[in-house]
Design an enzyme around this catalytic site. Structure first.
Site, PDB file in Angstrom:
ATOM      1  N   ASP A 189       6.596  14.535   0.491  1.00  0.00           N
ATOM      2  CA  ASP A 189       8.026  14.312   0.248  1.00  0.00           C
ATOM      3  C   ASP A 189       8.568  15.353  -0.727  1.00  0.00           C
ATOM      4  O   ASP A 189       7.835  15.911  -1.555  1.00  0.00           O
ATOM      5  CB  ASP A 189       8.281  12.896  -0.264  1.00  0.00           C
ATOM      6  CG  ASP A 189       7.568  12.585  -1.574  1.00  0.00           C
ATOM      7  OD1 ASP A 189       6.388  12.962  -1.704  1.00  0.00           O
ATOM      8  OD2 ASP A 189       8.172  11.966  -2.465  1.00  0.00           O
ATOM      9  N   GLU A 196       5.888  10.526  -3.919  1.00  0.00           N
ATOM     10  CA  GLU A 196       5.642  11.059  -5.256  1.00  0.00           C
ATOM     11  C   GLU A 196       6.929  11.378  -5.982  1.00  0.00           C
ATOM     12  O   GLU A 196       7.049  11.165  -7.190  1.00  0.00           O
ATOM     13  CB  GLU A 196       4.773  12.312  -5.161  1.00  0.00           C
ATOM     14  CG  GLU A 196       4.112  12.714  -6.483  1.00  0.00           C
ATOM     15  CD  GLU A 196       5.003  13.587  -7.367  1.00  0.00           C
ATOM     16  OE1 GLU A 196       4.701  13.730  -8.561  1.00  0.00           O
ATOM     17  OE2 GLU A 196       6.006  14.144  -6.848  1.00  0.00           O
TER      18      GLU A 196
END
Length: 375
Positions: free
Chosen positions: A68, A133
């Site tokens: 991400d 994250e």
């Protein structure tokens, strides 16, 4: 075009704004499966996670990272479209190129070369990849680690591919991180007209001395590995927006980045003691993002240092500075954890970029670490 650059471009091309993965993990899983990894998707909530392992024996080396990325912001502010990977003047441009799709590409090509030459390596090799994250980090690596612990899988060495380098590739290895403790303080007052302060109670006026004391306090002096603990107010709000209204409540958001000289509990206790001395009527909510961790000199740190020196000719510095990473979820299991990746100068910024040459060297560094530990 090199395989590392080609894969990095393919990953950047996928708009995986947290918690989206946009097919990145499927691409990685396909490549890892051909290398003999057992592929195990571990979705939790809206988050995709990937656990892939090759081998059953200890010791277990794990590459960890995230697919991400943070939102790119207005596309017109970018030199090149953020999800259209573009190479200009030796730099790969695009959101996630440095944080951390470039590292993931280097990890994979390093893994492929290592296994081509060490098919019968000792121990086991694993990948732990999340799409959570950059977001709240509640359904990502922490959940995977809980699952692994519940079934007795233990990571011995973990390399997180976060962009750790400062001025030149490999100049810094993060061998630990400070803890992060968040507080949300609400100081109660009595709303009223500014012309009649005796009928009101201004929470801003009441809280300022306490906030000043918190900001000026020495929480500790740090130690050999950590800088002193810091207290920072990140947001403060009160009032209705009108100039003639005394606010009825003050809200303050703050953060501690703390060393191993303190604990979350000790910081909470001292904060509440300071607030109590000032006679405030308040509510305080705490949230712990992660405790500090440290990986001292040992097999993993030594292997990384030697790999950087052999590849780049420079001696890396060990550091615990910067923000948090998913290493904070892995280190408490007893694993040795380091972060080693490209330059962090443009991460989370418009026009994020990474040097193509650095990606090639990073892949070589990762391969040398694998050879040293598992070859």
């Amino acid at each position: 075009m090199s395989e590392t650059l080609e894969l990095a471009q393919e990953l950047v091309r996928r708009p995986s704004v947290t918690p989206e993965d946009a097919g990145c993990q499927e691409l990685l899983a396909e490549r890892l499966a051909t290398l003999g990894f057992r592929i195990e998707p571990m979705p939790f909530g809206e988050v995709k996670n990937l656990w892939a392992r090759r081998g059953n024996e200890a010791p277990l080396f794990c590459f960890a990272g995230h697919t991400d990325v943070v939102p790119p912001g207005p596309e017109e502010a970018w030199r090149f479209p953020p999800f259209q990977p573009t190479v200009r003047d030796g730099m790969l441009h695009g959101r996630g190129s440095a944080d951390m799709k470039g590292s993931i590409a280097a990890m994979l090509t390093a893994t492929e070369r290592f296994l081509a030459n060490h098919a019968d390596h000792r121990g086991s090799l694993a990948w732990l990849i999340t799409s959570d994250e950059e977001g709240e980090a509640v359904d990502g690596t922490v959940k995977v680690v809980e699952t692994l612990q519940a079934r007795g899988e233990k990571i011995d060495w973990c390399l997180v591919g976060e962009p750790s380098s400062s001025q030149r590739l490999g100049d810094t290895i993060k061998n630990g991180r400070r803890g992060s403790l968040n507080g949300r303080l609400r100081v109660k007052g009595i709303q009223g007209h500014v012309a009649y302060p005796h009928l009101a109670r201004n929470p801003v006026h009441q809280a300022l001395p306490a906030l000043a004391e918190l900001a000026a306090a020495e929480w500790d002096r740090g130690n050999e590995f950590f800088p002193p603990t810091s207290f920072q107010i990140s947001n403060i709000h009160a009032g209705t927006g009108a100039t003639n209204v005394i606010p009825g409540e003050l809200e303050v958001v703050f953060n501690f980045r703390f060393s191993t000289e303190n604990t979350a509990e000790s910081l909470q206790q001292r904060t509440e003691e300071i607030l109590g001395r000032h006679g405030l009527e308040y509510e305080l909510e705490w949230s712990l993002s992660g405790n500090p961790f440290l990986t001292a000199a040992g097999e993993l740190v030594d292997a990384a240092r030697e790999a950087v020196l052999a590849t780049t000719g420079r001696e890396p510095e060990l550091s615990t500075s910067g923000g948090t990473s998913d290493g904070r979820f892995i280190a408490p299991t007893g694993a040795q954890v380091i972060e080693l990746g490209p330059l962090n100068a443009t991460i989370h910024k418009v026009n994020e970029q990474v040097a193509v040459a650095d990606l090639e060297q990073l892949s070589e560094i990762y391969e040398r670490i694998l050879v040293r530990l598992l070859g």
